[in-house]
Design an enzyme around this catalytic site. Structure first.
Site, PDB file in Angstrom:
ATOM      1  N   SER A  48     -25.062  17.263  35.231  1.00 24.98           N
ATOM      2  CA  SER A  48     -25.665  16.245  34.811  1.00 24.98           C
ATOM      3  C   SER A  48     -27.241  16.681  35.034  1.00 24.98           C
ATOM      4  O   SER A  48     -27.519  17.877  34.309  1.00 24.98           O
ATOM      5  CB  SER A  48     -25.667  15.122  35.543  1.00 24.98           C
TER       6      SER A  48
ATOM      7  N   ASP B  64     -20.135  10.095  25.943  1.00 20.92           N
ATOM      8  CA  ASP B  64     -21.457  10.213  26.672  1.00 20.92           C
ATOM      9  C   ASP B  64     -22.589  10.342  25.781  1.00 20.92           C
ATOM     10  O   ASP B  64     -22.619  10.780  24.787  1.00 20.92           O
ATOM     11  CB  ASP B  64     -21.372  11.877  27.414  1.00 20.92           C
TER      12      ASP B  64
ATOM     13  N   HIS C  59     -19.721  10.115  30.877  1.00 18.23           N
ATOM     14  CA  HIS C  59     -20.562  10.988  31.735  1.00 18.23           C
ATOM     15  C   HIS C  59     -20.254  11.254  33.122  1.00 18.23           C
ATOM     16  O   HIS C  59     -19.613   9.938  33.889  1.00 18.23           O
ATOM     17  CB  HIS C  59     -21.920  10.469  31.576  1.00 18.23           C
TER      18      HIS C  59
END
Length: 398
Positions: A223, A330, A360
């Site tokens: 991320s 996502d 995500h």
């Protein structure tokens, strides 16, 4: 089907926890605006929202760990993960009381060298930790699955330390690794080498010096950590041979935290309020990270948000092989796809792996680490990475 449903429910639960944290941090910043000269020391974890996992220099469940504070001027720290394959029965080397310490002298010839993975955790630049229970579990999985030495980076968090603090920390760790690699090559091991810092402590980190192979270094980001890893890769390209003997052979970007503002992607339109990161949460995270709120107004041209900003990064053709992991549900997936496509356009080995019916951080978040999707993801990444970290005759070649 059931596992996908469980994963999505877990992602939604984590979404509201992360949203409350972002709202709290935003409120605190509004009530207490940053001073012109904030404390550069910063923080690397939020005890109120993270469950820490202690380190143990003895091998537990196949991996030994240790924590190091590598910058006296800031809170920057690392956690090293060492798999027990370095002390296999055939080596004649055994762990010692108080934790594993590599031998010196003639026994050094028996020491096994492993690839080194520099890992950057996720958390939207404002949360997460290299010492959290979930990151500890993830890095243990990587160390064992890839048979690698993992260095998890505890970079400074926003809003206490805004952009570019996290990027600076990533580059500091890379440079620290270069220094360690040179000390390991030219200075020998441990106290016997005679290399000391100003506190009288040996500057050589024995695990890295004994078992780290700097010529097989991989960047792994999750991320926001993927965003940082990509920045570190860019800096490595710019530095070139100055990083010798360290060589970045590949990077893995797991659902990278990229952003634009002028033309929203298909996913940014359809996933405005659902799944792990909503559009409002995304904005809160970037506003907490960037030093000026006004900088958020045009993220398409901000080098922190958009890796495709022309003229502000080294030519993409020089980037290392890059595996990108995306999730079907996502909010940020299309930005990652665009970056991966541009890398392939200039002939960089840049495959894209998409996982269906997940959101995500599906492979790195809390108890989702136990799902089949998370385990499969780690194995899939390992298969690709081993193309670049394998040594013919010593490890499997893919």
């Amino acid at each position: 089907m059931i596992s996908s449903l469980v994963a999505n429910l877990g992602t939604i639960a984590a979404k509201y926890q992360r949203k409350r944290l972002l709202q709290t941090l935003t409120h605190q910043q509004q009530q207490n605006p940053p001073t012109p000269s904030p404390n550069p020391f910063g923080i690397t974890s939020r005890p109120s929202s993270e469950s820490p996992a202690g380190s143990n220099p003895s091998f537990v469940n196949g991996v030994a760990t240790k924590d190091l504070h590598i910058d006296p001027l800031s809170s920057l720290s690392i956690r090293i993960f060492l798999p027990d394959t370095v002390v296999s029965a055939g080596s004649g080397i055994c762990p010692r009381y108080g934790g594993y310490l590599p031998p010196s002298g003639k026994q050094r010839r028996l020491l096994r060298k492993l690839p080194v993975v520099l890992q950057f955790h996720g958390g939207g630049f404002v949360s997460g930790s290299n010492e959290s229970a979930e990151n500890d579990l993830f890095c243990r999985r990587v160390a064992k699955a890839w048979d690698s030495l993992v260095v998890a980076v505890g970079y400074r968090l926003a809003p206490e330390s805004k952009y570019p603090a996290a990027y600076e920390d990533g580059v500091k760790v890379l440079n620290w690794f270069v220094k360690q690699s040179n000390l390991g090559v030219y200075g020998g091991l441990g106290v016997q080498s005679g290399n000391f810092d100003s506190f009288g402590v040996s500057m050589v980190e024995p695990w890295l010096a004994a078992h780290g192979d700097p010529s097989r270094c991989v960047l792994l980001g999750v991320s926001s950590g993927a965003n940082i890893a990509n920045y570190v890769a860019e800096k490595a390209v710019e530095e070139g041979n100055l990083l010798n003997p360290v060589k970045i052979v590949a990077q893995v970007l797991m659902y990278p935290f990229f952003m634009g503002t002028t033309v929203p992607s298909h996913c940014e339109v359809n996933y405005t309020t659902s799944y792990f990161y909503s559009k409002s949460m995304y904005k809160m995270a970037w506003k907490l990270f960037l030093p000026e709120v006004g900088a958020f107004d045009d993220l398409d041209h901000h080098p922190a948000a958009n890796p495709l900003v022309p003229g502000k990064h080294p030519p993409l053709k020089h980037m290392p092989p890059t595996l990108t992991i995306i999730a079907e549900h996502d909010f940020m997936r299309e930005r990652a796809i665009a970056y991966s496509e541009e890398l392939r356009r200039v002939n960089v080995d840049a495959p894209l792996l998409e996982y269906k019916n997940v959101g995500h951080e599906f492979a790195t978040l809390g108890w989702l680490l136990q799902t089949p999707q998370a385990q499969a993801c780690a194995e899939d990444i390992g298969i690709w990475v081993k193309k670049y970290i394998s040594v013919r005759g010593n490890e499997l070649s893919y």
